[in-house]
Design a protein around this motif. Structure first.
Motif, PDB file in Angstrom:
ATOM      1  N   THR A 156       0.839  -1.195   0.000  1.00  0.00           N
ATOM      2  CA  THR A 156       0.000   0.000   0.000  1.00  0.00           C
ATOM      3  C   THR A 156       0.874   1.245   0.000  1.00  0.00           C
ATOM      4  O   THR A 156       2.004   1.241   0.482  1.00  0.00           O
ATOM      5  N   LEU A 157       0.315   2.326  -0.525  1.00  0.00           N
ATOM      6  CA  LEU A 157       1.013   3.605  -0.502  1.00  0.00           C
ATOM      7  C   LEU A 157       0.964   4.172   0.909  1.00  0.00           C
ATOM      8  O   LEU A 157       0.033   3.891   1.670  1.00  0.00           O
ATOM      9  N   PRO A 158       1.953   4.948   1.301  1.00  0.00           N
ATOM     10  CA  PRO A 158       1.988   5.449   2.683  1.00  0.00           C
ATOM     11  C   PRO A 158       0.818   6.378   3.000  1.00  0.00           C
ATOM     12  O   PRO A 158       0.347   7.120   2.143  1.00  0.00           O
ATOM     13  N   GLN A 159       0.385   6.311   4.248  1.00  0.00           N
ATOM     14  CA  GLN A 159      -0.654   7.223   4.706  1.00  0.00           C
ATOM     15  C   GLN A 159      -0.056   8.608   4.886  1.00  0.00           C
ATOM     16  O   GLN A 159       1.017   8.765   5.459  1.00  0.00           O
ATOM     17  N   VAL A 160      -0.745   9.629   4.377  1.00  0.00           N
ATOM     18  CA  VAL A 160      -0.252  10.999   4.462  1.00  0.00           C
ATOM     19  C   VAL A 160      -0.865  11.680   5.684  1.00  0.00           C
ATOM     20  O   VAL A 160      -2.089  11.744   5.828  1.00  0.00           O
ATOM     21  N   ARG A 161      -0.004  12.151   6.570  1.00  0.00           N
ATOM     22  CA  ARG A 161      -0.447  12.859   7.775  1.00  0.00           C
ATOM     23  C   ARG A 161      -0.009  14.321   7.675  1.00  0.00           C
ATOM     24  O   ARG A 161       1.154  14.595   7.393  1.00  0.00           O
ATOM     25  N   ARG A 162      -0.946  15.230   7.908  1.00  0.00           N
ATOM     26  CA  ARG A 162      -0.639  16.655   7.869  1.00  0.00           C
ATOM     27  C   ARG A 162      -0.601  17.213   9.293  1.00  0.00           C
ATOM     28  O   ARG A 162      -1.548  17.030  10.056  1.00  0.00           O
ATOM     29  N   ALA A 189       7.296  10.687  -0.824  1.00  0.00           N
ATOM     30  CA  ALA A 189       6.414   9.724  -0.161  1.00  0.00           C
ATOM     31  C   ALA A 189       6.657   8.313  -0.668  1.00  0.00           C
ATOM     32  O   ALA A 189       6.544   7.335   0.085  1.00  0.00           O
ATOM     33  N   GLY A 190       7.019   8.214  -1.938  1.00  0.00           N
ATOM     34  CA  GLY A 190       7.257   6.903  -2.534  1.00  0.00           C
ATOM     35  C   GLY A 190       8.460   6.170  -1.989  1.00  0.00           C
ATOM     36  O   GLY A 190       8.653   4.979  -2.255  1.00  0.00           O
ATOM     37  N   ARG A 191       9.308   6.860  -1.201  1.00  0.00           N
ATOM     38  CA  ARG A 191      10.449   6.164  -0.591  1.00  0.00           C
ATOM     39  C   ARG A 191      10.016   5.335   0.607  1.00  0.00           C
ATOM     40  O   ARG A 191      10.771   4.485   1.072  1.00  0.00           O
ATOM     41  N   ALA A 192       8.815   5.561   1.150  1.00  0.00           N
ATOM     42  CA  ALA A 192       8.358   4.855   2.353  1.00  0.00           C
ATOM     43  C   ALA A 192       7.518   3.643   1.986  1.00  0.00           C
ATOM     44  O   ALA A 192       6.714   3.679   1.056  1.00  0.00           O
ATOM     45  N   GLY A 193       7.710   2.560   2.750  1.00  0.00           N
ATOM     46  CA  GLY A 193       6.865   1.377   2.613  1.00  0.00           C
ATOM     47  C   GLY A 193       7.012   0.631   1.318  1.00  0.00           C
ATOM     48  O   GLY A 193       6.051   0.041   0.824  1.00  0.00           O
ATOM     49  N   ARG A 194       8.215   0.590   0.758  1.00  0.00           N
ATOM     50  CA  ARG A 194       8.410  -0.113  -0.511  1.00  0.00           C
ATOM     51  C   ARG A 194       8.460  -1.628  -0.320  1.00  0.00           C
ATOM     52  O   ARG A 194       8.375  -2.380  -1.295  1.00  0.00           O
ATOM     53  N   ASP A 195       8.623  -2.075   0.916  1.00  0.00           N
ATOM     54  CA  ASP A 195       8.551  -3.502   1.222  1.00  0.00           C
ATOM     55  C   ASP A 195       7.145  -3.805   1.732  1.00  0.00           C
ATOM     56  O   ASP A 195       6.657  -3.154   2.659  1.00  0.00           O
ATOM     57  N   GLY A 224       2.086  -1.477   5.432  1.00  0.00           N
ATOM     58  CA  GLY A 224       0.837  -1.221   6.133  1.00  0.00           C
ATOM     59  C   GLY A 224       0.932  -0.100   7.146  1.00  0.00           C
ATOM     60  O   GLY A 224      -0.073   0.558   7.441  1.00  0.00           O
ATOM     61  N   HIS A 225       2.112   0.114   7.719  1.00  0.00           N
ATOM     62  CA  HIS A 225       2.250   1.201   8.701  1.00  0.00           C
ATOM     63  C   HIS A 225       3.222   2.278   8.217  1.00  0.00           C
ATOM     64  O   HIS A 225       3.775   3.032   9.015  1.00  0.00           O
ATOM     65  N   SER A 226       3.427   2.387   6.915  1.00  0.00           N
ATOM     66  CA  SER A 226       4.294   3.441   6.376  1.00  0.00           C
ATOM     67  C   SER A 226       3.525   4.759   6.319  1.00  0.00           C
ATOM     68  O   SER A 226       2.312   4.778   6.092  1.00  0.00           O
ATOM     69  N   GLU A 227       4.244   5.856   6.535  1.00  0.00           N
ATOM     70  CA  GLU A 227       3.592   7.162   6.623  1.00  0.00           C
ATOM     71  C   GLU A 227       4.421   8.249   5.947  1.00  0.00           C
ATOM     72  O   GLU A 227       5.651   8.180   5.903  1.00  0.00           O
ATOM     73  N   MET A 228       3.710   9.254   5.450  1.00  0.00           N
ATOM     74  CA  MET A 228       4.320  10.484   4.936  1.00  0.00           C
ATOM     75  C   MET A 228       3.798  11.627   5.790  1.00  0.00           C
ATOM     76  O   MET A 228       2.584  11.862   5.849  1.00  0.00           O
ATOM     77  N   TRP A 229       4.702  12.338   6.479  1.00  0.00           N
ATOM     78  CA  TRP A 229       4.309  13.447   7.349  1.00  0.00           C
ATOM     79  C   TRP A 229       4.624  14.766   6.664  1.00  0.00           C
ATOM     80  O   TRP A 229       5.708  14.951   6.117  1.00  0.00           O
TER      81      TRP A 229
END
Length: 733
Positions: A368-374, A573-579, A584-589
């Motif tokens: 999954t793509l990382p969840q974006v948190r603002r 953001a694409g650098r997170a959660g590539r595995d 599932g718990h990758s995030e973009m802040w």
């Protein structure tokens, strides 16, 4: 009998010898032949061209008829190098005409520097050595029975492809293109590139492929992957790189391998679009949206756009790839019924399996793509750099043995040093910009002209000892994180390891590769850096990416700024959660003072199509590219007045050109204005924007207007003018 031969030399468009010069040769030389010719007191390398100077050119028409007795003979012919192909010469002619430069300037700049500098004897030795090495390799293979050759060479590893990848590859083979591969970060675009390349080489015995990347630091990992895939089958010399970071000898060797056809795959940056590849059948432009594909000096060409033209010229297929395509490419890939010229291939799903070992589709686990948190910085403590929620999230990653990446697109310790008493700031005496404070070597350094001084002990104006940094760069951010995470040990008990990657830490050869190796090996807990680390890298252990202070681009006067920001944040953001095991718990802040901005809303949903649609709607209403076409004329002079006078006088005189009368109905010429940073290295800079709804009208006007620009250089009002240049399809306005 002696023949008159037109030869292109490396001369700029505004010089008096910008056209092909005539020389005498005892034999008739084929166009594309490399020669050495005298010019004044020097001997230069040139290229025999197809035709003599165009009689329709104003400079050629005004020249006196040539006296054969005054023509000089060609000094030497580099007959060891096969002539450059007709299609290559057509590419040069097109690039020179479209980007308003001299053909010789473009042609000679496209050749490796050492080829221009070596004598014919030295070049002959190099060619002999290269030929001996290639022949030895071929003979070594020929001496073994064919069955033994196949047994001795491991077959390339082909991983299983997802249904989306398979569909994209099938569409690529079934259609002529050009193609836009629109794939999410981590969707496996590189595997599609390699599959398409493998199919081409397997079916066409001499075919060549060109794979382009936007930055030098992305070529080593791509070269390693391509050599691992194709080296055993086609030989180590079959995959070569071409970029400005190579030594002159390395560039010459790679260029000769490509020119001779020995190299089947060429990997390179924007300069590689001019690589001489006589059997070119495939061009791939990875991260096609990246502004690095646009040159900002000399011939200001777009390598991405030239790749499209070269594909049509060579009959080669062209694939552009990106998770955040440029709005121009996105617009051109709309349905054909709406006028689209590219075919869009869509790969929206992410692959998180171990790509190097997967042998079946079961291993291609969806990630999954990382969840974006603002983070709304309006509600955080005043002066806060790392918000408490973000710091807590980074600490959690450290304690779990995962990696975090903190992205700040500003290197140095602080962007400016300031005195609180008299308001002195560390401005550059040679530029209209501030010098950046670098704490590690205690210097103030201008990132525009390079002027460097030691940090003063006291304020130069008032003597105040209390001078302090304002703002933060990556160096200061690294220091802050080290302090904040000092009490957060790793699972093995060792202290947190923070590594910074930016232009300052990667100045020395091998530094970048060494730092990236640490990240891939899991030795780094927090990676701090600029946009250098935000794109193209396959970091498998990173589960959190944080972007600090991205708000500046939201309100920039540059209409392309939102597009660049969205693309950069999506890439980061694409650098997170590539595995897949960690996605599932990758995030973009995002730390922002404007969390409800539509750009961040689209980013939260990873919705590039929605963002592109809104941006294209705004640009259509404003008459901006891709709904119009632009050119900038930039002038540099000793004074700002001279630079602006040159541009404004040329603008006013445009109406006096008889050839331009009808064109001006479709052209808008804006008044000259200072550039954003108007002074660099004591040179004043000004620019003028030219706009048209018709690309053809703009090109015709610029061609006619060139002569007027030349004539205005000598006007009294323009005294002090140093140089000027036309930038067609500019990215920075």
């Amino acid at each position: 009998m002696r023949y008159r031969v037109p030869v292109l030399l490396h001369t700029p468009a505004y010089s008096q010898v910008a056209l092909a010069l005539s020389y005498l040769s005892p034999t008739l030389l084929a166009p594309g032949t490399l020669v050495r010719v005298p010019l004044g007191q020097r001997e230069l390398m040139g290229v025999v061209w197809d035709t003599p100077p165009d009689p329709g050119d104003s400079r050629a028409a005004s020249a006196a008829p040539l006296d054969p007795a005054k023509l000089r003979p060609i000094a030497a012919v580099l007959d060891g190098v096969p002539p450059l192909s007709a299609n290559w010469r057509k590419l040069i002619d097109f690039a020179a005409a479209y980007y308003q430069r001299a053909a010789g300037e473009v042609a000679l700049a496209a050749l490796p520097p050492q080829l221009r500098d070596l004598s014919t004897v030295q070049l002959a030795r190099r060619l002999k050595r290269a030929k001996t090495q290639v022949q030895a390799t071929r003979n070594g293979q020929a001496e073994r029975p064919q069955g033994l050759i196949q047994a001795a060479q491991p077959l390339p590893i082909f991983i299983a492809t997802s249904p989306e990848q398979t569909s994209a590859i099938d569409q690529f083979h079934a259609n002529s293109g050009p193609f836009l591969l629109f794939g999410a970060t981590g969707s496996g675009k590189t595997e599609v590139y390699m599959r398409c390349t493998a199919d081409l080489l397997a079916t066409q015995g001499t075919a060549q492929a060109l794979v382009m990347v936007p930055e030098i630091n992305l070529t080593p990992q791509l070269e390693a992957r391509f050599k691992a895939r194709f080296g055993a089958q086609y030989g180590e010399d079959a995959v070569v790189s071409l970029h400005s970071g190579m030594t002159p000898a390395q560039r010459l060797k790679s260029w000769l391998a490509a020119h001779s056809g020995v190299a089947r795959i060429v990997l390179g940056t924007r300069m590689s679009v001019f690589a001489s590849m006589p059997q070119l059948q495939l061009i791939i432009v990875d991260e096609e949206h990246d502004p690095s594909y646009k040159s900002h000096e000399g011939a200001r060409y777009s390598a991405r756009d030239l790749a499209i033209y070269r594909g049509r010229l060579e009959g080669a297929k062209v694939m552009l790839g990106s998770a955040t395509p440029s709005l121009e490419s996105w617009y051109h890939s709309r349905p054909q019924s709406e006028g689209g010229r590219y075919q869009r291939l869509h790969m929206p799903s992410r692959i998180g399996g171990t790509a190097t070992q997967a042998q079946d589709t079961a291993a291609l686990i969806s990630a999954t793509l990382p969840q974006v948190r603002r983070v709304d910085m309006n509600h955080q403590p005043k002066g806060c750099v790392i918000s408490p929620p973000l710091l807590d999230a980074i600490v959690q990653r450290v304690t779990r043995g995962e990696q975090s990446m903190v992205f700040l697109n500003r290197r140095g310790y602080a962007p400016v040093l300031s005195c609180g008493d008299c308001d002195w700031k560390s401005s550059c005496p040679h530029c209209s910009a501030y010098r950046v404070f670098h704490k590690i070597d205690r210097t103030l350094r201008c990132h525009h002209c390079g002027f460097t001084e030691r940090v003063p002990r006291a304020c130069p104006d008032c003597g105040n000892l209390d001078i302090a940094p304002l703002g933060r760069g990556t160096e200061r951010l690294e220091e802050l994180l080290a302090a904040l995470l000092a009490d957060s040990p790793r699972p093995d008990g060792r202290p947190v390891n923070i590594v910074r990657i930016d232009a300052d830490t990667t100045r020395f050869k091998g530094a970048l590769e060494s730092q990236l190796a640490q990240v891939h090996a899991g030795e780094v807990d927090v990676l701090v850096g600029t946009q250098m680390i935000a794109k193209g890298h396959d970091f498998r252990r990173i589960t959190l990416v944080a972007a600090l202070n991205p708000d500046n681009a939201l309100f920039s006067s540059d209409f392309r700024a939102p597009e660049r920001l969205f693309g950069l944040l999506m890439q980061a953001a694409g650098r997170a959660g590539r595995d897949a095991s960690q996605s599932g718990h990758s995030e973009m802040w995002l730390q922002t003072f404007h969390p409800t901005h539509p750009l961040f809303e689209a980013l939260k949903h990873h919705d590039y199509p929605a963002f592109a649609e809104s941006q294209l709607h705004e640009r259509q209403q404003a008459g901006m590219p891709p709904f119009s076409f632009q050119a900038l004329v930039r002038a540099e002079a000793r004074t700002q007045e001279a630079a602006q006078a040159f541009l404004n006088l040329a603008r006013q005189a445009a109406g006096t050109l008889a050839q331009a009368a009808t064109m001006l109905e479709h052209i808008t010429l804006y008044p000259a204005v200072p550039m954003g940073i108007q002074r660099v290295a004591n040179i004043e800079r000004s620019q003028m924007l030219i706009e048209s709804a018709s690309r053809l009208a703009l090109q015709r006007f610029l061609s006619v207007w060139q002569a007027l620009l030349h004539s205005h250089r000598s006007l009294p009002e323009c005294r002090g003018l140093l140089r000027w240049a036309i930038d067609v399809d500019p990215l920075l306005i």
